[in-house]
Design an enzyme around this catalytic site. Structure first.
Site, PDB file in Angstrom:
ATOM      1  N   GLY A  61       0.657  -1.240   0.129  1.00  0.00           N
ATOM      2  CA  GLY A  61       0.112  -0.084  -0.177  1.00  0.00           C
ATOM      3  C   GLY A  61       0.766   1.454  -0.128  1.00  0.00           C
ATOM      4  N   GLY A  92       0.760   5.384   1.747  1.00  0.00           N
ATOM      5  CA  GLY A  92       0.149   6.135   2.567  1.00  0.00           C
ATOM      6  C   GLY A  92       0.895   7.658   2.479  1.00  0.00           C
ATOM      7  N   VAL A 112       4.388   1.045   1.810  1.00  0.00           N
ATOM      8  CA  VAL A 112       4.007   0.128   2.750  1.00  0.00           C
ATOM      9  C   VAL A 112       4.272  -1.162   2.133  1.00  0.00           C
ATOM     10  CG1 VAL A 112       2.849  -0.662   4.723  1.00  0.00           C
ATOM     11  CG2 VAL A 112       2.355   1.355   3.938  1.00  0.00           C
ATOM     12  N   LYS A 120       6.600   0.951   6.808  1.00  0.00           N
ATOM     13  CA  LYS A 120       6.625   1.958   5.855  1.00  0.00           C
ATOM     14  C   LYS A 120       7.784   2.650   5.710  1.00  0.00           C
ATOM     15  CE  LYS A 120       2.028   2.962   7.895  1.00  0.00           C
ATOM     16  NZ  LYS A 120       1.006   3.889   8.182  1.00  0.00           N
ATOM     17  N   ASP A 174      -5.260  12.900   8.158  1.00  0.00           N
ATOM     18  CA  ASP A 174      -5.595  12.271   6.686  1.00  0.00           C
ATOM     19  C   ASP A 174      -6.343  11.080   6.962  1.00  0.00           C
ATOM     20  OD1 ASP A 174      -5.261  11.633   4.026  1.00  0.00           O
ATOM     21  OD2 ASP A 174      -3.317  10.321   4.539  1.00  0.00           O
TER      22      ASP A 174
END
Ligand SMILES: *[C@@H]1O[C@H](CO)[C@@H](O)[C@H](O)[C@H]1NC(C)=O
Ligand SMILES: *[C@@H]1O[C@H](CO)[C@@H](O)[C@H](O)[C@H]1NC(C)=O
Ligand SMILES: *[C@@H]1O[C@H](CO)[C@@H](O)[C@H](O)[C@H]1NC(C)=O
Length: 730
Positions: A438, A440, A445, A459, A560
């Site tokens: 993913g 962010g 990630v 991350k 966020d």
């Protein structure tokens, strides 16, 4: 003897000191040159009057070979001198040598004959000295010459008695000299006028002369004739040696001359001496060449043989062990080696060993110098590269360390429980970042696994490797990490550890297995989601946000909030992620990072560029809308969910046409429809989306409202159950 020595030394002191010093030095030099290499027999006197006595010469019969005896006598003022033993007269020995040529330098008397004024002979001496009874000596024909001095005379030497022949002797050699005028003889001119000279043949054994009886009448100016053999170059004619002035009469009765004798081994006498071919075999004690590495050489002046050390050896071949190896390497002048080689002495010779990379007789380089130079350059470059590589690696290590320090590594280390990873460990944990899961605001990630047990989400910042990837100041970061680590909430993704060696630290979180809310709502549309389930998700995530907002000391804002940042575990329990990213990135960077999802951003932020807790509330309002409508923020043909929903709510009091039909018509649920509940949630969402920050509820109020809505749902269920029962009763 003692006395004479003293006397001699006093003589010396009378001379100028300079010349005595010079003499001393010369004596020393002469000694140093030969003393060691020419030994006498063991136990025998090796020196006499400064003259070396090498075997076969020796003092006394035991120390010498037969015929080579030398006497060492005390000569009064001259001290000890070596002499050849003769019955009547001592023949002084100046030098004896065994190699490379067998030679003896001696002093012999000059033959003479004198006349009176009428020309009658008044006296004469033939010069015969019996120094050669054993016949070992021959007068060197190459080193000497015969002189005759006189004004009307001839003289000759003869030798080697022969029989049954025209003449009594094998040779006669001499010359004639005549002069009528006493002014004719000139110094340095020995060419017939008062002086003549002649080379001599080999084989001469003595210096006895026959001088003519030619008349010397009316030659008072020239009273004597002389004849002698002398070392070449040692005598130069002087008129005064011959011509008489009134004052001085040139009467040289005791005149002597130095000359060189060849010698050889002639054991069986002068005429029957053996040559090398006839010499006894080498084990015979008669054989003279006793040393190993010696050889026999036939005499060229008379019969017999002599010995010489073989090539590469030097010393005395006449004694056992006398020939010793020459260390040629000490005399590079005489025994040269080509440049680029090293001299190595061997027994009987020497070798020139070529240096590295050189071959052949002249030790030329095998590889051309250019290649050697090239090779050298390559090696140098190799090491340079190696060095640079080390510097580079060291630099990297320093950067790591610097980052570690800047990121507050030392402080964090002390905060118990935070795992601090190295880059290498992270590479291993993430298998070199091979499984991205993913993206962010903070960065990408990746899935990782610690010790094949605990799965983690790693991350890594987008900006890590870019210039200008600026982080909040180190202290800020430490605070944030520590804060996150210490403040845990069941609905917040847990921080496991971090890596501080990069410019922007890498964060390691617990791995949440079931994806995020965005994917659940919009990616798996077939999946049934009960209202109560959706409410649980809303309550859980709002509680997490409220928990963070409750830390009044500082602004704890997510910044966020969106469905993609609400992760779900296997029980669909929500876990808010990416908390604190806003603090880990500088504000500007952060704004860029979240800009991709402007739809969730508080319009107030757009004006003030400041996040406040109510900014999260605004974003959460949109999350609520997505939960009840199952629509994305932008949906249909460029429709905006919040705009449509708020508009619809204002116009009609609610926005039921936007609710997820799935909730409305799901028959698996015991409570088929709880419009009241949905309206309440919708109203809350609209409240959250208020433009004015002050009109929005706090996160805690949101939690309360949602819990009330949950109660409504539960009550609705109960009512449904009750009504079912009632129906049954009816
Ligand atoms: C030399 O003389 C010795 C004895 O004086 C004799 O034994 C020997 O045979 C002689 N050698 C030769 C080659 O004449
Ligand atoms: C003796 O040996 C040396 C060195 O081998 C040589 O130079 C010399 O000429 C030799 N002497 C004679 C007489 O052959
Ligand atoms: C001379 O050489 C022989 C044989 O080569 C050897 O046995 C002997 O020991 C040597 N003598 C000396 C004094 O070196």
């Amino acid at each position: 003897m003692h006395q004479t020595r003293n006397k001699k030394s006093s003589d010396h002191s009378a001379k100028p000191p300079m010349s005595s010093l010079l003499l001393f030095v010369l004596l020393l030099a002469a000694k140093a040159g030969t003393a060691d290499s020419v030994p006498a027999r063991p136990g025998c006197q090796a020196l006499c009057g400064g003259v070396e006595i090498p075997y076969p010469f020796g003092i006394g019969t035991i120390c010498s070979r037969k015929g080579f005896e030398i006497d060492c006598i005390n000569n009064g003022s001259a001290g000890e001198i070596p002499v050849l033993p003769t019955p009547d007269q001592n023949i002084r020995v100046l030098h004896l040598s065994v190699s490379p040529f067998p030679e003896a330098r001696v002093v012999l008397p000059v033959a003479w004959q004198c006349f009176n004024s009428t020309g009658d002979v008044t006296g004469s001496y033939a010069g015969d000295v019996d120094f050669n009874r054993e016949g070992v000596y021959r007068i060197s024909n190459t080193q000497n010459e015969l002189f005759v001095l006189g004004c009307n005379t001839y003289a000759y030497n003869n030798g080697v008695r022969v029989y049954d022949s025209r003449f009594s002797y094998k040779y006669y050699t001499g010359c004639i000299t005549v002069t009528n005028d006493k002014t004719d003889p000139r110094d340095d001119a020995c060419a017939g006028l008062g002086c003549c000279r002649v080379d001599i043949p080999p084989g001469i054994t003595d210096t006895s002369m026959t001088i003519s009886g030619w008349s010397h009448a009316n030659q008072e100016f020239c009273p004597c004739d002389y004849a002698f053999i002398v070392e070449k170059g040692n005598y130069t004619f002087k008129a005064s040696d011959l011509i008489s002035n009134n004052q001085t009469m040139p009467l040289h009765v005791d005149w002597t001359m130095p000359l060189r004798l060849d010698w050889a081994i002639r054991d069986n006498g002068s005429t029957t001496a053996v040559s090398c071919a006839q010499a006894p075999n080498k084990t015979d004690h008669e054989y003279a060449c006793l040393s190993n590495h010696s050889e026999c050489i036939n005499s060229t002046n008379g019969p017999g043989y002599f010995c010489n050390c073989t090539q590469g050896y030097e010393g005395n071949p006449y004694v056992v062990g006398g020939c010793t190896n020459i260390n040629e390497c000490q005399y590079p002048q005489r025994y040269p080696c080509p440049s680029g080689s090293k001299c190595i002495d061997t027994n009987g010779g020497y070798k020139c060993k070529c240096n590295l990379f050189r071959r052949g007789e002249e030790c030329r380089p095998i590889i051309p110098m250019t290649v050697v130079a090239l090779l050298g350059t390559f090696v140098a470059i190799f090491f340079l590269v190696l060095l640079l590589w080390f510097i580079y690696m060291d630099g990297k290590r320093r950067v790591k360390r610097a980052c570690f320090d800047k990121n507050g590594g030392e402080v964090l280390k002390e905060a118990a429980g935070i795992a601090i990873f190295t880059q290498e460990q992270l590479n291993k944990i993430t298998n070199n970042y091979d499984t991205p899961i993913g993206k962010g605001a903070f960065g990408s990630v990746f899935l990782g696994e610690i010790n094949e047990k605990e799965r983690v989400a790693v991350k890594r910042s987008h900006f890590e490797n870019k210039k200008g990837g600026q982080l909040q100041q180190g202290g800020e970061f430490v605070n944030e990490i520590t804060f996150q680590f210490q403040n845990r909430h069941p609905n917040l993704v847990r921080l496991v550890g971090c890596c501080l060696e990069t410019n922007i630290p890498v964060l390691v979180y617990e791995y949440i297995s079931n994806g995020n809310l965005y994917n659940l709502l919009h990616g798996q549309r077939d999946k049934v989601l009960l209202l109560r389930t959706r409410l649980n998700i809303a309550i859980g995530s709002s509680e997490a946000l409220a928990y963070m907002h409750s830390h009044a000391d500082r602004d704890r804002i997510h910044g966020d909030v969106k469905t993609a940042n609400i992760l779900l575990n296997d029980n669909l329990m929500p876990k808010v992620s990416d908390f604190g990213s806003s603090r880990l990135l500088s504000t500007a960077k952060y704004a860029t990072a979240v800009a991709a999802d402007m739809s969730y951003i508080d319009p107030m932020y757009m004006m003030t560029h400041r996040f406040v807790p109510k900014s999260d509330v605004y974003s959460f309002g949109i999350v609520l809308l997505e939960l009840i409508t199952r629509k994305t923020v932008r949906y249909g043909k460029d429709r905006s969910l919040p705009v449509d929903f708020v508009k619809s709510s204002k116009e009609k009091g609610n926005a039921r046409e936007l609710y997820d039909g799935n909730i409305l018509s799901h028959d698996g649920d015991q409570c088929h429809y709880c419009g009241e509940c949905l309206d309440k949630i919708g109203a809350l969402a609209v409240q959250c989306l208020m433009y004015d920050v002050d009109d929005r509820p706090t996160m805690a109020e949101v939690v309360d409202e949602l819990k009330q809505a949950a109660n409504l749902v539960d009550n609705c269920k109960q009512r449904a159950i009750v009504s079912q029962h009632t129906v049954a009763h009816v």
